[in-house]
Design a protein around this motif. Structure first.
Motif, mmCIF file in Angstrom:
data_model
loop_
_atom_site.group_PDB
_atom_site.id
_atom_site.type_symbol
_atom_site.label_atom_id
_atom_site.label_comp_id
_atom_site.label_asym_id
_atom_site.label_seq_id
_atom_site.Cartn_x
_atom_site.Cartn_y
_atom_site.Cartn_z
ATOM 1 N N LYS A 28 -7.132 -3.750 -4.184
ATOM 2 C CA LYS A 28 -6.386 -3.383 -5.386
ATOM 3 C C LYS A 28 -5.008 -4.039 -5.421
ATOM 4 C CE LYS A 28 -5.795 0.636 -8.333
ATOM 5 N NZ LYS A 28 -6.105 2.072 -8.490
ATOM 6 N N TYR A 87 -8.306 -0.221 -1.268
ATOM 7 C CA TYR A 87 -6.904 -0.229 -1.699
ATOM 8 C C TYR A 87 -6.272 -1.598 -1.451
ATOM 9 C CZ TYR A 87 -7.816 4.780 -1.459
ATOM 10 O OH TYR A 87 -8.368 6.023 -1.613
ATOM 11 N N LEU A 129 1.467 2.529 -3.385
ATOM 12 C CA LEU A 129 0.303 2.784 -4.231
ATOM 13 C C LEU A 129 0.090 4.295 -4.356
ATOM 14 C CD1 LEU A 129 -1.740 0.790 -5.564
ATOM 15 C CD2 LEU A 129 -3.278 1.286 -3.649
ATOM 16 N N PRO A 130 0.034 4.841 -5.568
ATOM 17 C CA PRO A 130 -0.112 6.296 -5.738
ATOM 18 C C PRO A 130 -1.328 6.871 -5.008
ATOM 19 C CG PRO A 130 0.459 5.269 -7.823
ATOM 20 C CD PRO A 130 0.182 4.145 -6.870
ATOM 21 N N GLU A 131 -2.436 6.116 -4.993
ATOM 22 C CA GLU A 131 -3.657 6.613 -4.353
ATOM 23 C C GLU A 131 -3.505 6.800 -2.848
ATOM 24 O OE1 GLU A 131 -3.284 4.181 -6.523
ATOM 25 O OE2 GLU A 131 -5.183 3.583 -7.462
ATOM 26 N N MET A 132 -2.497 6.170 -2.266
ATOM 27 C CA MET A 132 -2.281 6.280 -0.822
ATOM 28 C C MET A 132 -1.509 7.537 -0.452
ATOM 29 S SD MET A 132 -3.645 3.777 0.932
ATOM 30 C CE MET A 132 -2.670 3.777 2.445
ATOM 31 N N GLY A 133 -1.127 8.315 -1.454
ATOM 32 C CA GLY A 133 -0.335 9.513 -1.198
ATOM 33 C C GLY A 133 -0.991 10.482 -0.232
ATOM 34 N N LYS A 134 -2.324 10.514 -0.218
ATOM 35 C CA LYS A 134 -3.025 11.454 0.659
ATOM 36 C C LYS A 134 -2.853 11.116 2.138
ATOM 37 C CE LYS A 134 -7.407 8.921 0.147
ATOM 38 N NZ LYS A 134 -8.800 8.999 -0.332
ATOM 39 N N TYR A 135 -2.418 9.884 2.436
ATOM 40 C CA TYR A 135 -2.202 9.483 3.823
ATOM 41 C C TYR A 135 -0.759 9.710 4.273
ATOM 42 C CZ TYR A 135 -6.683 7.055 3.368
ATOM 43 O OH TYR A 135 -8.008 6.749 3.163
ATOM 44 N N LEU A 174 0.820 -1.209 0.000
ATOM 45 C CA LEU A 174 0.000 0.000 0.000
ATOM 46 C C LEU A 174 0.856 1.261 0.000
ATOM 47 C CD1 LEU A 174 -2.867 -0.875 2.530
ATOM 48 C CD2 LEU A 174 -3.026 -0.725 0.049
#
Length: 309
Positions: free
Chosen positions: A303, A300, A264-270, A261
């Protein structure tokens, strides 16, 4: 900030002597260094202020100011001994310099190379590091309670420890050679107080067993478990659709998928500050222990292949 204290197991096991205020200041330094990215170099000092200390440990600002003043004078002199992989010993200081800004209520400290190595070079696998949230130890009044809690957290996945040999255990707790030499005094002034405070203020309950060689006590082992309220709060908040997956996720899977995770690019907000991928993975692994965070991150996880794992 998550206020997650992370140390390598070797640093947790180190032989050390610190006061409660010194231990707390180092906890803050480790948390802030990892979460802000500052202080992770021997060339860059880390700024700690009295109000941050006061809020973290539920003490008055005056007590926090005194702790910073004490740290400037004493923490610089403190040393610890760590056992390397090859069995050799390394002696180090905790900080290489300290600069108390009188009238400003803050102190600048620079961690030593050895400390930085053992709070940043974590590869995401549980057997190599110990982590816990700062608030779990914030109400402890005894430095021995903090040290014992850290030692216990190395074994949180199994809830029991090996036998700690007495002399080494005393050094790990930070007890001097000439302090509490009688077993009755050691148990009454150190061990029982530490256990009582952990049971009263933390998220676990612990008990110990003493081991003997002949007629003399040679060591102690501990067993512990989460408090019922902690277990109940997790169970009542679980989503029915993810309950089975949440309960079936093993520690090994948690750290494996946390690593996936983290990339994972989408986890950047964390992500926070300038933390590295391994540091981010450690925080994600902690998040996955919370049922609500697990539910939030479940898309995620799917994913990266968790549902079919």
């Amino acid at each position: 900030m998550t206020d997650l204290v992370v140390k390598s197991n070797r640093l947790v096991q180190a032989l050390q002597t610190l006061t409660l205020s010194e231990t707390r200041l180092l906890q803050l330094a480790i948390v802030d260094a990892r979460e802000t990215g500052q202080g992770l170099s021997t060339d860059e000092p880390l700024e700690l202020d009295a109000l941050r200390y006061a809020k973290a440990f539920n003490v008055s600002p005056d007590a926090a100011y005194l702790a910073l003043i004490e740290a400037e004078d004493s923490l610089f002199k403190r040393q610890f001994t760590i056992t390397n992989e090859d069995g050799t010993l390394t002696k180090s200081r905790w900080i290489q310099d300290a600069n108390y800004r009188k009238g400003e209520g803050r102190i600048l400290v620079t961690l030593t190379r050895v400390v930085i190595e053992h709070v940043t070079k974590i590869d995401g696998f549980e057997q190599y590091f110990t982590s816990y949230h700062l608030k779990k130890t914030a109400d402890f009044k005894s430095v021995y309670a903090v040290r014992l809690y850290e030692l216990l957290m190395q074994w949180k996945s199994v809830g029991k420890t090996p036998v700690y040999e007495l002399n080494k255990f005393r050094s790990q707790l930070g007890i001097g050679v000439n302090e509490y030499t009688r077993m009755e005094a050691f148990k009454r002034r150190v061990l029982d107080i530490a256990v009582d405070q952990i049971n009263e203020f933390s998220d676990i309950t612990v008990k110990y067993e003493q081991h003997k060689k002949g007629r003399s006590i040679s060591g102690f082992s501990f067993s512990f478990k989460p408090k019922k309220a902690t277990i109940r709060s997790i169970e009542t908040n679980r989503d029915l659709n993810t309950t089975d997956l949440f309960s079936r996720m093993t520690d090994k899977q948690r750290y494996l998928f946390a690593t996936k995770l983290s990339e994972l690019p989408e986890m950047g907000k964390y992500s926070q500050g300038t933390e590295s991928y391994p540091q981010f993975a450690i925080r994600i692994a902690e998040m996955l222990q919370d049922s609500e965070k697990f539910k939030e991150l479940f898309p995620y996880l799917q994913k990266v292949g968790f549902a079919s794992a």
